[in-house]
Design a protein around this motif. Structure first.
Motif, PDB file in Angstrom:
ATOM      1  N   VAL A 219      -2.584 -35.546 -32.071  1.00  7.57           N
ATOM      2  CA  VAL A 219      -3.714 -36.371 -32.482  1.00  7.57           C
ATOM      3  C   VAL A 219      -4.308 -37.173 -31.326  1.00  7.57           C
ATOM      4  O   VAL A 219      -5.506 -37.492 -31.334  1.00  7.57           O
ATOM      5  N   ALA A 220      -3.521 -37.483 -30.318  1.00  2.00           N
ATOM      6  CA  ALA A 220      -4.027 -38.284 -29.198  1.00  2.00           C
ATOM      7  C   ALA A 220      -5.188 -37.597 -28.479  1.00  2.00           C
ATOM      8  O   ALA A 220      -6.075 -38.267 -27.945  1.00  2.00           O
ATOM      9  N   CYS A 221      -5.177 -36.273 -28.459  1.00  2.00           N
ATOM     10  CA  CYS A 221      -6.260 -35.532 -27.786  1.00  2.00           C
ATOM     11  C   CYS A 221      -7.260 -34.952 -28.785  1.00  2.00           C
ATOM     12  O   CYS A 221      -8.475 -35.059 -28.606  1.00  2.00           O
ATOM     13  N   HIS A 222      -6.746 -34.316 -29.841  1.00  2.00           N
ATOM     14  CA  HIS A 222      -7.621 -33.578 -30.750  1.00  2.00           C
ATOM     15  C   HIS A 222      -8.151 -34.419 -31.912  1.00  2.00           C
ATOM     16  O   HIS A 222      -8.898 -33.882 -32.739  1.00  2.00           O
ATOM     17  N   GLY A 228     -11.577 -32.901 -31.940  1.00  2.00           N
ATOM     18  CA  GLY A 228     -11.488 -32.840 -30.488  1.00  2.00           C
ATOM     19  C   GLY A 228     -12.021 -34.071 -29.797  1.00  2.00           C
ATOM     20  O   GLY A 228     -12.536 -34.997 -30.435  1.00  2.00           O
ATOM     21  N   ASN A 229     -11.913 -34.056 -28.461  1.00  2.00           N
ATOM     22  CA  ASN A 229     -12.355 -35.197 -27.668  1.00  2.00           C
ATOM     23  C   ASN A 229     -12.826 -34.674 -26.313  1.00  2.00           C
ATOM     24  O   ASN A 229     -12.019 -34.210 -25.506  1.00  2.00           O
ATOM     25  N   THR A 230     -14.120 -34.733 -26.078  1.00  2.00           N
ATOM     26  CA  THR A 230     -14.670 -34.183 -24.828  1.00  2.00           C
ATOM     27  C   THR A 230     -14.263 -35.001 -23.612  1.00  2.00           C
ATOM     28  O   THR A 230     -14.278 -34.484 -22.495  1.00  2.00           O
ATOM     29  N   LEU A 237     -10.609 -28.314 -33.383  1.00  2.00           N
ATOM     30  CA  LEU A 237      -9.766 -27.346 -34.075  1.00  2.00           C
ATOM     31  C   LEU A 237     -10.242 -27.122 -35.508  1.00  2.00           C
ATOM     32  O   LEU A 237      -9.596 -26.410 -36.273  1.00  2.00           O
ATOM     33  N   ALA A 238     -11.375 -27.721 -35.849  1.00  2.00           N
ATOM     34  CA  ALA A 238     -11.841 -27.690 -37.229  1.00  2.00           C
ATOM     35  C   ALA A 238     -13.058 -26.794 -37.432  1.00  2.00           C
ATOM     36  O   ALA A 238     -13.645 -26.788 -38.513  1.00  2.00           O
ATOM     37  N   ASP A 239     -13.445 -26.035 -36.408  1.00  2.00           N
ATOM     38  CA  ASP A 239     -14.585 -25.134 -36.563  1.00  2.00           C
ATOM     39  C   ASP A 239     -14.140 -23.693 -36.316  1.00  2.00           C
ATOM     40  O   ASP A 239     -12.950 -23.405 -36.208  1.00  2.00           O
ATOM     41  N   ALA A 240     -15.107 -22.793 -36.216  1.00  2.00           N
ATOM     42  CA  ALA A 240     -14.790 -21.368 -36.044  1.00  2.00           C
ATOM     43  C   ALA A 240     -14.893 -20.915 -34.594  1.00  2.00           C
ATOM     44  O   ALA A 240     -14.875 -19.716 -34.316  1.00  2.00           O
ATOM     45  N   ILE A 241     -15.012 -21.870 -33.670  1.00  2.00           N
ATOM     46  CA  ILE A 241     -15.170 -21.532 -32.251  1.00  2.00           C
ATOM     47  C   ILE A 241     -13.836 -21.734 -31.554  1.00  2.00           C
ATOM     48  O   ILE A 241     -13.322 -22.855 -31.485  1.00  2.00           O
ATOM     49  N   TRP A 242     -13.283 -20.641 -31.024  1.00  2.00           N
ATOM     50  CA  TRP A 242     -11.954 -20.697 -30.400  1.00  2.00           C
ATOM     51  C   TRP A 242     -12.011 -20.057 -29.026  1.00  2.00           C
ATOM     52  O   TRP A 242     -12.451 -18.917 -28.872  1.00  2.00           O
ATOM     53  N   LEU A 243     -11.533 -20.775 -28.053  1.00  2.00           N
ATOM     54  CA  LEU A 243     -11.575 -20.283 -26.674  1.00  2.00           C
ATOM     55  C   LEU A 243     -10.516 -19.219 -26.418  1.00  2.00           C
ATOM     56  O   LEU A 243     -10.734 -18.278 -25.659  1.00  2.00           O
ATOM     57  N   TYR A 244      -9.346 -19.361 -27.059  1.00  2.00           N
ATOM     58  CA  TYR A 244      -8.245 -18.422 -26.848  1.00  2.00           C
ATOM     59  C   TYR A 244      -7.842 -17.708 -28.133  1.00  2.00           C
ATOM     60  O   TYR A 244      -6.726 -17.226 -28.258  1.00  2.00           O
TER      61      TYR A 244
END
Length: 289
Positions: A219-222, A228-230, A237-244
């Motif tokens: 939770v500290a980062c996401h 998330g946190n730019t 992590l709550a959308d459909a866009i995934w880098l990996y």
């Protein structure tokens, strides 16, 4: 007195008098048009060698009467292009990113220059259409790992991500499995909870357990809601866009091994004007905030 010419019985063509193993050579002269063409090319070659650079020497070449040089011609063209670009580049150098993006007269130059600079320096990783790929972010959407404002994009391009430059962003995701921070069962539960953030989990019991671990480790980062946190380079992590990859196996792999993709900083390779142009160009692709 010369003998009677020998004529081939089958073709009716006079022979040259040469014969090999019973095979006679027919005397068929080249067509006149072919010969005249050959003579013309010989004359053209001689004239070319006189007027143009043509004959290689040890350290140079014959310059020819016209003293023409392809390198000098290119230099002149480059100087003319630089002179035409100078007023635009001066404005880009003097203006901030917001001013550049709002200048209707300047934007066509920025878009053309940005497209060219992107193709040479960025397309190898992010794709020719900036669509990205596995491990390389899509630059057309609005999901920005390190922020999508003009200034944030400029900073990312100039300093890069996780490289030796002291101004680059350095935050990394821990390798929870490889480093023994979480057990395989706990990683599975966290993965189920992450899937639940986008309504894809199929194991409610694991989600409940995974949420507690998530709140302790992630939770500290996401963020609590997984958005998330730019500032930390933590993607949503709550959308459909995934880098990996966003399937469970890919999420588990990310939790086990961590993620720390690297981007070089371009500040020591490209001019500041070019980086400005790239920032505005990428921001304009559709996903810039």
């Amino acid at each position: 007195m010369a003998g009677k010419p020998d004529v081939d019985d089958i073709s009716g063509v006079e022979t040259t008098g040469h014969e090999w193993d019973g095979i006679k050579e027919l005397n068929n002269p080249l067509p006149r048009w072919w010969l005249y063409t050959l003579y013309a090319t010989i004359v053209w070659a001689v004239v070319y060698m006189v007027f143009m650079p043509a004959i290689p020497l040890f350290n140079s070449f014959t310059p020819g009467v016209l003293q023409w040089s392809s390198r000098e011609s290119l230099d002149e063209s480059m100087q003319e292009a630089a002179a035409e670009q100078k007023p635009y580049l001066e404005r880009i150098s003097a203006d901030n990113l917001q001013q550049i993006s709002e200048d209707a007269q300047l934007m066509p130059f920025v878009m053309a220059g940005g497209s060219s600079a992107y193709a040479v320096n960025c397309s190898q990783c992010h794709g020719s259409g900036a669509e990205g790929g596995w491990g390389y972010p899509n630059l057309n959407d609005d999901a920005w790992i390190w922020g999508g404002s003009l200034d944030e994009i400029y900073h990312t391009i100039k300093y890069g991500i996780r490289n030796a430059n002291l101004d680059s962003r350095q935050n990394v995701m821990a390798a929870y499995g490889r480093d023994g921070i979480l057990s395989r069962a706990e990683i599975n539960e966290v993965a189920e909870y992450v899937l639940s953030l986008s309504g894809r989990s199929t194991d409610p019991e694991a989600v409940t357990k995974g949420q507690a671990i998530y709140e302790e480790q992630c939770v500290a980062c996401h963020e609590a809601s997984g958005v998330g946190n730019t500032d930390l380079g933590a993607p949503s992590l709550a959308d459909a866009i995934w880098l990996y990859g966003g399937d469970k196996a890919s999420i588990v792999d990310s939790l086990i091994n961590g993620r720390a993709g690297m981007m070089p900083g371009w500040g020591d390779r490209l001019s500041d004007d070019t980086i400005k142009i790239l920032a505005v160009y990428i921001h304009s692709l559709g996903g810039g905030k």
